[in-house]
Design an enzyme around this catalytic site. Structure first.
Site, PDB file in Angstrom:
ATOM      1  N   LYS A  71      11.251   7.956  -2.713  1.00 47.70           N
ATOM      2  CA  LYS A  71      10.387   6.782  -2.892  1.00 47.70           C
ATOM      3  C   LYS A  71       8.984   7.157  -3.347  1.00 47.70           C
ATOM      4  O   LYS A  71       8.239   6.301  -3.805  1.00 47.70           O
ATOM      5  CB  LYS A  71      10.325   5.995  -1.587  1.00 47.70           C
ATOM      6  CG  LYS A  71      11.716   5.542  -1.117  1.00 47.70           C
ATOM      7  CD  LYS A  71      11.701   4.157  -0.557  1.00 47.70           C
ATOM      8  CE  LYS A  71      13.083   3.759  -0.069  1.00 47.70           C
ATOM      9  NZ  LYS A  71      13.198   2.319   0.145  1.00 47.70           N
ATOM     10  N   PRO A 112      13.883  -5.479  -5.792  1.00 43.86           N
ATOM     11  CA  PRO A 112      12.890  -4.455  -6.134  1.00 43.86           C
ATOM     12  C   PRO A 112      12.584  -3.628  -4.897  1.00 43.86           C
ATOM     13  O   PRO A 112      12.523  -4.164  -3.788  1.00 43.86           O
ATOM     14  CB  PRO A 112      11.659  -5.278  -6.548  1.00 43.86           C
ATOM     15  CG  PRO A 112      11.866  -6.634  -5.971  1.00 43.86           C
ATOM     16  CD  PRO A 112      13.349  -6.843  -5.890  1.00 43.86           C
ATOM     17  N   ASP A 113      12.436  -2.320  -5.072  1.00 42.93           N
ATOM     18  CA  ASP A 113      12.037  -1.465  -3.944  1.00 42.93           C
ATOM     19  C   ASP A 113      10.510  -1.426  -3.941  1.00 42.93           C
ATOM     20  O   ASP A 113       9.883  -0.754  -4.763  1.00 42.93           O
ATOM     21  CB  ASP A 113      12.639  -0.071  -4.104  1.00 42.93           C
ATOM     22  CG  ASP A 113      12.401   0.774  -2.863  1.00 42.93           C
ATOM     23  OD1 ASP A 113      11.282   0.694  -2.294  1.00 42.93           O
ATOM     24  OD2 ASP A 113      13.314   1.490  -2.448  1.00 42.93           O
ATOM     25  N   ILE A 114       9.931  -2.164  -3.012  1.00 40.12           N
ATOM     26  CA  ILE A 114       8.473  -2.352  -3.009  1.00 40.12           C
ATOM     27  C   ILE A 114       7.766  -1.033  -2.719  1.00 40.12           C
ATOM     28  O   ILE A 114       6.748  -0.699  -3.322  1.00 40.12           O
ATOM     29  CB  ILE A 114       8.075  -3.435  -1.971  1.00 40.12           C
ATOM     30  CG1 ILE A 114       8.868  -4.714  -2.256  1.00 40.12           C
ATOM     31  CG2 ILE A 114       6.588  -3.711  -2.013  1.00 40.12           C
ATOM     32  CD1 ILE A 114       8.834  -5.735  -1.145  1.00 40.12           C
ATOM     33  N   ASP A 137      18.081  -5.218   0.836  1.00 43.25           N
ATOM     34  CA  ASP A 137      18.327  -4.394  -0.350  1.00 43.25           C
ATOM     35  C   ASP A 137      18.872  -5.213  -1.515  1.00 43.25           C
ATOM     36  O   ASP A 137      18.710  -4.832  -2.661  1.00 43.25           O
ATOM     37  CB  ASP A 137      19.314  -3.270   0.006  1.00 43.25           C
ATOM     38  CG  ASP A 137      18.664  -2.222   0.905  1.00 43.25           C
ATOM     39  OD1 ASP A 137      17.478  -1.928   0.676  1.00 43.25           O
ATOM     40  OD2 ASP A 137      19.334  -1.731   1.832  1.00 43.25           O
ATOM     41  N   ASN A 144      18.172  -9.895   8.332  1.00 41.85           N
ATOM     42  CA  ASN A 144      18.453  -8.739   9.190  1.00 41.85           C
ATOM     43  C   ASN A 144      17.731  -8.916  10.517  1.00 41.85           C
ATOM     44  O   ASN A 144      17.022  -9.898  10.721  1.00 41.85           O
ATOM     45  CB  ASN A 144      18.061  -7.427   8.493  1.00 41.85           C
ATOM     46  CG  ASN A 144      16.581  -7.402   8.166  1.00 41.85           C
ATOM     47  OD1 ASN A 144      15.743  -7.411   9.043  1.00 41.85           O
ATOM     48  ND2 ASN A 144      16.260  -7.414   6.868  1.00 41.85           N
ATOM     49  N   LYS A 173      24.172 -27.055  -1.490  1.00 41.35           N
ATOM     50  CA  LYS A 173      24.966 -26.419  -0.448  1.00 41.35           C
ATOM     51  C   LYS A 173      26.369 -26.118  -0.987  1.00 41.35           C
ATOM     52  O   LYS A 173      27.014 -27.010  -1.569  1.00 41.35           O
ATOM     53  CB  LYS A 173      25.058 -27.340   0.770  1.00 41.35           C
ATOM     54  CG  LYS A 173      25.746 -26.687   1.938  1.00 41.35           C
ATOM     55  CD  LYS A 173      25.810 -27.604   3.142  1.00 41.35           C
ATOM     56  CE  LYS A 173      26.673 -26.974   4.210  1.00 41.35           C
ATOM     57  NZ  LYS A 173      27.141 -27.936   5.188  1.00 41.35           N
ATOM     58  N   PHE A 232       8.551   3.308   6.105  1.00 43.36           N
ATOM     59  CA  PHE A 232       9.377   3.503   7.298  1.00 43.36           C
ATOM     60  C   PHE A 232      10.778   3.873   6.843  1.00 43.36           C
ATOM     61  O   PHE A 232      11.209   3.483   5.746  1.00 43.36           O
ATOM     62  CB  PHE A 232       9.429   2.225   8.139  1.00 43.36           C
ATOM     63  CG  PHE A 232       8.278   2.106   9.096  1.00 43.36           C
ATOM     64  CD1 PHE A 232       7.026   1.732   8.639  1.00 43.36           C
ATOM     65  CD2 PHE A 232       8.438   2.374  10.450  1.00 43.36           C
ATOM     66  CE1 PHE A 232       5.955   1.638   9.505  1.00 43.36           C
ATOM     67  CE2 PHE A 232       7.373   2.280  11.326  1.00 43.36           C
ATOM     68  CZ  PHE A 232       6.124   1.911  10.854  1.00 43.36           C
TER      69      PHE A 232
HETATM   70  N1  CTP Z   1      11.504  -0.916   1.305  1.00 43.17           N
HETATM   71  C1  CTP Z   1      10.847  -1.667   0.370  1.00 43.17           C
HETATM   72  N2  CTP Z   1      11.556  -2.420  -0.504  1.00 43.17           N
HETATM   73  C2  CTP Z   1      12.900  -2.441  -0.459  1.00 43.17           C
HETATM   74  C3  CTP Z   1      13.582  -1.685   0.521  1.00 43.17           C
HETATM   75  C4  CTP Z   1      12.849  -0.933   1.400  1.00 43.17           C
HETATM   76  O1  CTP Z   1       9.609  -1.631   0.328  1.00 43.17           O
HETATM   77  N3  CTP Z   1      13.572  -3.192  -1.312  1.00 43.17           N
HETATM   78  C5  CTP Z   1      10.705  -0.065   2.208  1.00 43.17           C
HETATM   79  C6  CTP Z   1      10.720  -0.490   3.657  1.00 43.17           C
HETATM   80  O2  CTP Z   1       9.656  -1.354   3.954  1.00 43.17           O
HETATM   81  C7  CTP Z   1      10.547   0.851   4.350  1.00 43.17           C
HETATM   82  C8  CTP Z   1      11.226   1.821   3.422  1.00 43.17           C
HETATM   83  O3  CTP Z   1      11.287   1.184   2.172  1.00 43.17           O
HETATM   84  O4  CTP Z   1       9.191   1.232   4.426  1.00 43.17           O
HETATM   85  C9  CTP Z   1      12.594   2.270   3.800  1.00 43.17           C
HETATM   86  O5  CTP Z   1      13.417   1.214   4.132  1.00 43.17           O
HETATM   87  P1  CTP Z   1      14.935   1.465   4.516  1.00 43.17           P
HETATM   88  O6  CTP Z   1      15.580   0.146   4.706  1.00 43.17           O
HETATM   89  O7  CTP Z   1      15.038   2.467   5.598  1.00 43.17           O
HETATM   90  O8  CTP Z   1      15.437   2.189   3.230  1.00 43.17           O
HETATM   91  P2  CTP Z   1      16.314   1.733   2.027  1.00 43.17           P
HETATM   92  O9  CTP Z   1      15.468   1.646   0.813  1.00 43.17           O
HETATM   93  O10 CTP Z   1      17.079   0.518   2.389  1.00 43.17           O
HETATM   94  O11 CTP Z   1      17.255   3.002   1.855  1.00 43.17           O
HETATM   95  P3  CTP Z   1      18.751   3.236   2.360  1.00 43.17           P
HETATM   96  O12 CTP Z   1      19.560   2.198   1.681  1.00 43.17           O
HETATM   97  O13 CTP Z   1      19.004   4.617   1.913  1.00 43.17           O
HETATM   98  O14 CTP Z   1      18.702   3.127   3.857  1.00 43.17           O
END
Ligand code: CTP
Length: 401
Positions: free
Chosen positions: A341, A304-306, A276, A208, A286, A323
């Site tokens: 979260k 994983p959502d950290i 995500d 990204n 490749k 954030f």
């Molecule tokens: N974050 C994280 N791990 C992930 C995704 C996000 O730790 N796998 C944290 C980011 O570092 C940030 C916060 O979650 O502090 C929000 O990130 P954002 O991309 O805005 O949210 P998403 O979880 O992607 O939610 P959405 O899909 O609803 O935008």
């Protein structure tokens, strides 16, 4: 300030007439002053005045054989506890920004290993000129401290910003510079930063546009308040800061593991733009076109959502900050995200392309806590970072909710 030595470089501006008063005030605090006078400065105040008030000889040339034999310009700049430039003219700032060393003052400024505080003073148009503002930004980036300038009537008859700060304000700034605030001393903060790269095969990945600038600035601001910082960074466009422990990772899963390994911590700031999803079973070869004209089917799985994980971890930091990068309904989405979260604060920002925030130098943030949203004015990412670091320090030191 008792016994501290200030190397005071006096530049060539009309406000040099305030320097004798500045020297008096510094000495009244028990500090010592070594005056250095530029050729231009000598047009506005005299070596005699400065040396009588400082009680020390004035240094005004790079080519003083006695002085070079006795002390030398390197020594002069290192013997000081702080270097102060007042008035700092536009020319002096330009030289400093460029690292020029063609007279005693500029050589001392380049040779010093001490903090430098400048009190800019110039005509309002000179101050507002993009070149001066560019130089100022460079100097701030180099860690140079500034005091002033003030706004008001100028000696040249114009009105605006450019008047040298009053001697009392300069002394306050000197005191602050000599006794830096370290409210996060002894604290450990984890910062995640940058994008993650999720491999498709050995040569391709999903990424990204995050530059990592905001996360790096936050790490610097926390470090400057005395925190021990574990900086867990994906492949960012900006270099990792010095003075922090850098843990370089690539994928979201590696980032989670690195954050886990860095615990325990007093606070965590999750500024990374974590992908995500990742590609399930990324190929170790490749991927080739197979001639069918059909693109390969990539199976994706959620990362994983950290932030959510650390917010509910057994050894959860006292303060967890996330954030929320949103393109629409920023506050509503971010408020919901904070609850979902489980973090304490969310720094919500609008990253829709028109704002220029993603990859840019500025940020417009709303801090959302359990007391609701608090909108911050649009400002540089460094200023957002400094303000956040102060808030974290206040929180950990029990000064706010
Ligand atoms: N974050 C994280 N791990 C992930 C995704 C996000 O730790 N796998 C944290 C980011 O570092 C940030 C916060 O979650 O502090 C929000 O990130 P954002 O991309 O805005 O949210 P998403 O979880 O992607 O939610 P959405 O899909 O609803 O935008």
């Amino acid at each position: 300030m008792l016994g501290k030595r200030i190397l005071l470089i006096v530049g060539g501006g009309i406000s040099a007439y305030k320097i004798p008063q500045l020297i008096r005030l510094i000495r009244a605090e028990g500090a010592l002053v070594t005056p250095v006078l530029t050729a231009a400065g000598a047009q506005f105040t005299t070596p005699m005045t400065l040396s009588v008030l400082a009680g020390e000889p004035v240094h005004d040339t790079l080519w003083d054989r006695n002085s070079e034999a006795e002390i030398g310009h390197i020594q002069l700049s290192r013997n000081a506890d702080l270097v102060v430039v007042a008035p700092a003219t536009a020319d002096m700032m330009a030289k400093m920004a460029q690292g020029q060393a063609n007279d005693l003052a500029s050589t001392l400024l380049l040779a010093t290993d001490k903090r430098v505080l400048i009190a800019p003073a110039m005509n309002v148009r000179m101050w507002d000129h993009p070149a001066t503002q560019r130089n100022l930004a460079t100097l701030h980036g180099d860690g140079i401290l500034t005091v002033g300038p003030d706004s008001g009537d100028m000696a040249c008859g114009e009105y605006g910003a450019g008047r040298m700060a009053e001697p009392e304000a300069i002394v306050t700034a000197i005191r602050d510079a000599l006794l830096p605030k370290r409210p996060l001393a002894g604290r450990h903060v984890i910062v995640t930063s940058g994008p993650t790269h999720e491999p498709i095969d050995p040569v391709r990945y999903i990424a990204n546009r995050s530059s990592g600038a905001q996360g790096a600035a936050i790490a610097v601001a926390l470090r400057d308040l005395g925190a021990r910082v574990s900086f867990v960074t994906g492949p960012a466009a900006v270099p990792a800061p010095s003075g922090v422990r850098v843990i370089a990772v690539e994928t979201a899963r590696q980032m989670r593991d690195a954050v886990q390994a860095a615990l325990p911590a007093d606070a965590a700031v999750m500024a990374a733009a974590v992908a995500d999803w990742h590609v399930v079973g990324a190929s170790d070869r490749k991927i080739k076109k197979d001639g069918s004209g059909q693109p390969p089917a990539l199976e994706m799985a959620e990362n994983p959502d950290i932030l959510a994980w650390i917010s509910r971890a057994d050894d959860r930091p006292d303060l967890v900050v996330g954030f929320a990068a949103e393109t629409n309904d920023v506050i509503a989405n971010a408020t919901a995200k904070r609850l979902r979260k489980g973090c304490d604060w969310i720094m919500a920002n609008d990253v829709s392309p028109a704002t220029g925030i993603m990859g840019g130098t500025e940020n417009a943030v709303t801090l959302i806590s359990d007391t609701g949203p608090e909108e911050w004015p649009r400002m540089g990412k460094d200023d957002v970072a400094a303000r956040l670091a102060e808030r974290i320090a206040d929180h950990l030191n029990g000064k706010t909710t």
